[in-house]
Write an enzyme that holds these catalytic residues in place. Structure first.
Site, PDB file in Angstrom:
ATOM      1  N   CYS A 149       0.833  -1.194   0.000  1.00 10.07           N
ATOM      2  CA  CYS A 149       0.000   0.000   0.000  1.00 10.07           C
ATOM      3  C   CYS A 149       0.876   1.255   0.000  1.00 10.07           C
ATOM      4  CB  CYS A 149      -0.917  -0.005   1.222  1.00 10.07           C
ATOM      5  SG  CYS A 149      -2.057   1.392   1.297  1.00 10.07           S
ATOM      6  N   ASP A 198       0.424   3.807   1.713  1.00 12.55           N
ATOM      7  CA  ASP A 198       0.350   4.443   3.028  1.00 12.55           C
ATOM      8  C   ASP A 198       1.750   4.805   3.539  1.00 12.55           C
ATOM      9  OD1 ASP A 198       0.120   4.743   5.976  1.00 12.55           O
ATOM     10  OD2 ASP A 198      -1.955   4.116   5.653  1.00 12.55           O
ATOM     11  N   ARG A 221       2.835   5.184   6.360  1.00 14.06           N
ATOM     12  CA  ARG A 221       3.227   4.509   7.607  1.00 14.06           C
ATOM     13  C   ARG A 221       3.760   3.096   7.368  1.00 14.06           C
ATOM     14  NH1 ARG A 221      -2.512   4.841  10.329  1.00 14.06           N
ATOM     15  NH2 ARG A 221      -2.960   4.144   8.193  1.00 14.06           N
ATOM     16  N   HIS A 256      -2.077  -3.951   5.008  1.00 15.23           N
ATOM     17  CA  HIS A 256      -1.862  -3.562   6.400  1.00 15.23           C
ATOM     18  C   HIS A 256      -3.184  -3.273   7.087  1.00 15.23           C
ATOM     19  CE1 HIS A 256      -2.474   0.900   6.061  1.00 15.23           C
ATOM     20  NE2 HIS A 256      -2.214   0.640   4.798  1.00 15.23           N
ATOM     21  N   CYS A 265      -5.905   0.047   7.065  1.00 12.97           N
ATOM     22  CA  CYS A 265      -5.766   0.674   5.744  1.00 12.97           C
ATOM     23  C   CYS A 265      -6.975   1.570   5.457  1.00 12.97           C
ATOM     24  CB  CYS A 265      -5.655  -0.405   4.675  1.00 12.97           C
ATOM     25  SG  CYS A 265      -5.554   0.226   2.986  1.00 12.97           S
TER      26      CYS A 265
END
Length: 223
Positions: free
Chosen positions: A47, A49, A51, A103, A106
């Protein structure tokens, strides 16, 4: 560009200099070696993302992990960007493992689960909604939202593993006997740990067997 914007970018340049100096301090030949080194054994499909930093999570250096990221780690058979990355990784870099990594927590998965509109990305997240509809029996309203979201995250990874395995690129690699395994993982932000969804497949037959067992697991977890 405003003064504030300029200062923000200057901070990035400062961060870069600090990082480069620290890498040389640890290993004087790090960058010299890196120039001629790209022989990763792994392709990470994850992803976007911020993080979820791929190299950091598995503690690999630059050059040791080939990475493709998009919203909600989706693999679509008409996405030439993703397919090109897979083809380059398999045919040119000869990676031995493809890691499809979702994750928990998400935002894309949550939006697909709750029908939250986010804009243009709604069209992309339609693929995750398709996973939701396909496995709706495991995502019923009686299940608490956090658990439903975790399940959809896992089911999405499982389906994307299947999509990777069914690409002509992977099928051709397996047909010529290339050493290649596709895996499905999830990552938990709260702990920094990855979870193996037991979808590791080195052939179409193995993928189908793993898929059946993985989905049956949710039958036993119904509540």
């Amino acid at each position: 560009m405003s003064k504030q914007q300029s200062q923000a970018l200057e901070q990035l340049f400062a961060n870069n200099r600090t990082w480069a100096e620290s890498m040389v301090a640890k290993d004087a030949n790090f960058f010299k070696r890196l120039v001629s080194q790209q022989a990763p054994e792994y392709l990470w499909i994850g992803c976007s993302d911020s993080r979820v930093p791929a190299n950091d999570i598995v503690n690999l250096l630059p050059g040791e992990l080939f990475v493709h990221r998009n919203v909600a780690n989706v693999v679509v058979h008409t996405d030439l960007n993703c397919l090109s990355v897979i083809q380059f990784a398999i045919d040119l870099l000869k990676v031995k493992h493809i890691l499809v990594v979702g994750h928990y927590g998400c935002s894309g998965v949550h939006a697909a689960l709750t029908d939250k509109r986010v804009g243009l990305a709604d069209n992309w997240l339609r693929h995750v909604k398709d996973v939701h509809q396909k496995h709706e029996r495991y995502l019923g309203e009686l299940i608490p939202t956090p658990k439903r979201q975790d399940r959809l995250c896992e089911l999405n990874v499982i389906e994307q593993v299947v999509n990777v395995c069914e690409t002509t690129i992977v099928q051709d690699a397996w047909a010529r006997g290339q050493d290649l395994t596709v895996h499905g993982w999830t990552y938990r932000l709260e702990t920094g740990l990855v979870n193996d969804l037991v979808m590791s497949s080195s052939s179409t037959e193995e993928m189908q067997e793993r898929y059946t067992k993985s989905i049956k697991r949710y039958d036993s977890e119904q509540n």
